[in-house]
Design a protein around this motif. Sequence first.
Motif, short mmCIF file in Angstrom:
data_model
loop_
_atom_site.label_atom_id
_atom_site.label_comp_id
_atom_site.label_asym_id
_atom_site.label_seq_id
_atom_site.Cartn_x
_atom_site.Cartn_y
_atom_site.Cartn_z
N ALA A 290 0.83 -1.21 0.00
CA ALA A 290 0.00 0.00 0.00
C ALA A 290 0.86 1.26 0.00
N GLU A 291 1.97 1.26 0.76
CA GLU A 291 2.87 2.39 0.76
C GLU A 291 3.52 2.57 -0.61
N HIS A 292 3.88 1.46 -1.24
CA HIS A 292 4.41 1.51 -2.60
C HIS A 292 3.42 2.19 -3.54
N ASP A 293 2.16 1.77 -3.46
CA ASP A 293 1.16 2.32 -4.37
C ASP A 293 0.93 3.82 -4.10
N ARG A 294 1.01 4.23 -2.84
CA ARG A 294 0.83 5.64 -2.51
C ARG A 294 1.93 6.49 -3.14
N VAL A 295 3.19 6.04 -3.00
CA VAL A 295 4.31 6.79 -3.54
C VAL A 295 4.26 6.80 -5.07
N ILE A 296 3.90 5.67 -5.66
CA ILE A 296 3.81 5.61 -7.13
C ILE A 296 2.75 6.58 -7.64
N ALA A 297 1.61 6.63 -6.96
CA ALA A 297 0.54 7.56 -7.38
C ALA A 297 1.01 9.01 -7.25
N LEU A 298 1.75 9.32 -6.20
CA LEU A 298 2.28 10.67 -6.02
C LEU A 298 3.26 11.03 -7.13
N ARG A 299 4.13 10.08 -7.49
CA ARG A 299 5.13 10.34 -8.53
C ARG A 299 4.46 10.49 -9.90
N ALA A 300 3.43 9.69 -10.15
CA ALA A 300 2.71 9.82 -11.42
C ALA A 300 2.01 11.17 -11.50
N TRP A 301 1.45 11.63 -10.38
CA TRP A 301 0.78 12.93 -10.36
C TRP A 301 1.78 14.06 -10.64
N GLU A 302 2.96 13.98 -10.04
CA GLU A 302 3.97 15.02 -10.29
C GLU A 302 4.38 15.04 -11.76
N SER A 303 4.54 13.88 -12.37
CA SER A 303 4.87 13.85 -13.79
C SER A 303 3.75 14.43 -14.64
N GLU A 304 2.51 14.17 -14.23
CA GLU A 304 1.38 14.75 -14.96
C GLU A 304 1.40 16.27 -14.87
N LEU A 305 1.68 16.81 -13.68
CA LEU A 305 1.76 18.25 -13.51
C LEU A 305 2.91 18.82 -14.35
N ALA A 306 4.06 18.14 -14.31
CA ALA A 306 5.22 18.62 -15.08
C ALA A 306 4.92 18.58 -16.57
N ARG A 307 4.27 17.52 -17.02
CA ARG A 307 3.98 17.42 -18.45
C ARG A 307 3.00 18.51 -18.89
N GLN A 308 2.07 18.89 -18.03
CA GLN A 308 1.16 19.99 -18.36
C GLN A 308 1.95 21.27 -18.58
N TRP A 309 2.93 21.52 -17.71
CA TRP A 309 3.74 22.73 -17.87
C TRP A 309 4.57 22.69 -19.14
N VAL A 310 5.05 21.50 -19.50
CA VAL A 310 5.79 21.37 -20.75
C VAL A 310 4.87 21.62 -21.94
N ASP A 311 3.68 21.05 -21.91
CA ASP A 311 2.76 21.21 -23.03
C ASP A 311 2.27 22.65 -23.18
N GLU A 312 2.29 23.39 -22.10
CA GLU A 312 1.87 24.79 -22.15
C GLU A 312 3.02 25.73 -22.50
N ALA A 313 4.19 25.20 -22.72
CA ALA A 313 5.35 26.04 -23.04
C ALA A 313 5.09 26.78 -24.35
N PRO A 314 5.37 28.07 -24.40
CA PRO A 314 5.09 28.84 -25.61
C PRO A 314 6.11 28.66 -26.72
N HIS A 315 7.22 27.97 -26.42
CA HIS A 315 8.29 27.81 -27.40
C HIS A 315 8.70 26.34 -27.45
N PRO A 316 9.44 25.93 -28.48
CA PRO A 316 9.88 24.53 -28.58
C PRO A 316 10.62 24.09 -27.31
N PRO A 317 10.16 23.01 -26.67
CA PRO A 317 10.65 22.70 -25.33
C PRO A 317 11.83 21.73 -25.29
N ILE A 318 12.63 21.91 -24.24
CA ILE A 318 13.66 20.97 -23.82
C ILE A 318 13.41 20.71 -22.34
#
Length: 380
Positions: free
Chosen positions: A265-293
Amino acid sequence: MRQSEPSRQVSSDARRPAPRWRRLRAVVLASAVLYLLGVVAVWLALPIAGDRWWPATLFLFGPRLVIALPLLAIVPAALLVQRRALVPAALASLIVAGPILGFAVSFRSLVGGAGRGDLRVASFNTGSRRTSMERLKAFVAKERPDVLALQECDLPELELTTAFPGWFVHVDRGMCLVSRHRILEAHSRDRRDVWDAGGHGAILRYAIALPDRVTAAAPSGAPEAPQPDAQVPPGTRAFSLVNLHLETPREAIEALMRGLWKQAAEHDRVIALRAWESELARQWVDEAPHPPIVVGDLNMPVDSAIYRRFWSDFENAFSRAGLGFGATKLTRWFGIRIDHVLAGPGWTTERAWIGPDLGSDHLPILADLRWTGAAPGDRR
């Protein structure tokens, strides 16, 4: 005189291996084939189950070299009694070294790229340790990056500005950027929601001006990327650089090492948190106004299910043009590549490599990127 029938029979029987040797040869061959099938199964299952199912996550972030241990018995046995077993053993070795252990090799890494590229990017997690400015300056002087992104950075902005006169510097809560090219904008995502959930979630996005003398090298037929920001200076073209430091799986791994399935259960909690952070980061990348790195410590290897979900459509610089295992995070017994340079649409990698030890438990990763041009809608 013709040999008698009984004599020919005795001679034939003498050449035949004893039954016990036939059985041993069969066992060695079967062991090699079964080992090959097991290695293929791990190879195919790891990107699906790693960062989803706790045993696979332990293997994903653990000393994967243990999977090669059966070769210590299979190869000598094959050499002694059954040479045909060397074929499946060799195939298994290639899969272990390449897809499972992450050995990267490409035509570009063997022959070298077409040149330095248009932009040299370096990313380095300083490891929460007091960074030696002298070692950092020597690293920059030798490797000559255009942009240096630091995570867990403890260096004050004034100290960085003094150490790199004429460069553009930005510091925000342990995340630092030092750039030869002008920083047009710097945005840091508010981390309070991630912190409240127990995560890390450092996500910063920059707009940086690249001189036209660089972008003019793009092929004449390449479509131009939109430049929606009026503040881009004449004679330059902007790109977006996203510097990340995402949540570590350490808590889940330590819990599993103490209690195995009892800590699922602790494994699943941390995995869900890490997936959420990647989702947030990917949103910021997709909203970038210029070609991203994208650069930084993602705290996941390329065969993580989370990585494949959110980042696999970017070009991984080391996977594309690196040579070797490319470990960036070091432990006492093994290393793993969890720091990355990811090239979005409009960029391609000429060369990627791992830098020297600068006193952290991470090693810097560098990449030479070439501008190729990007059309609207290329990004996901």
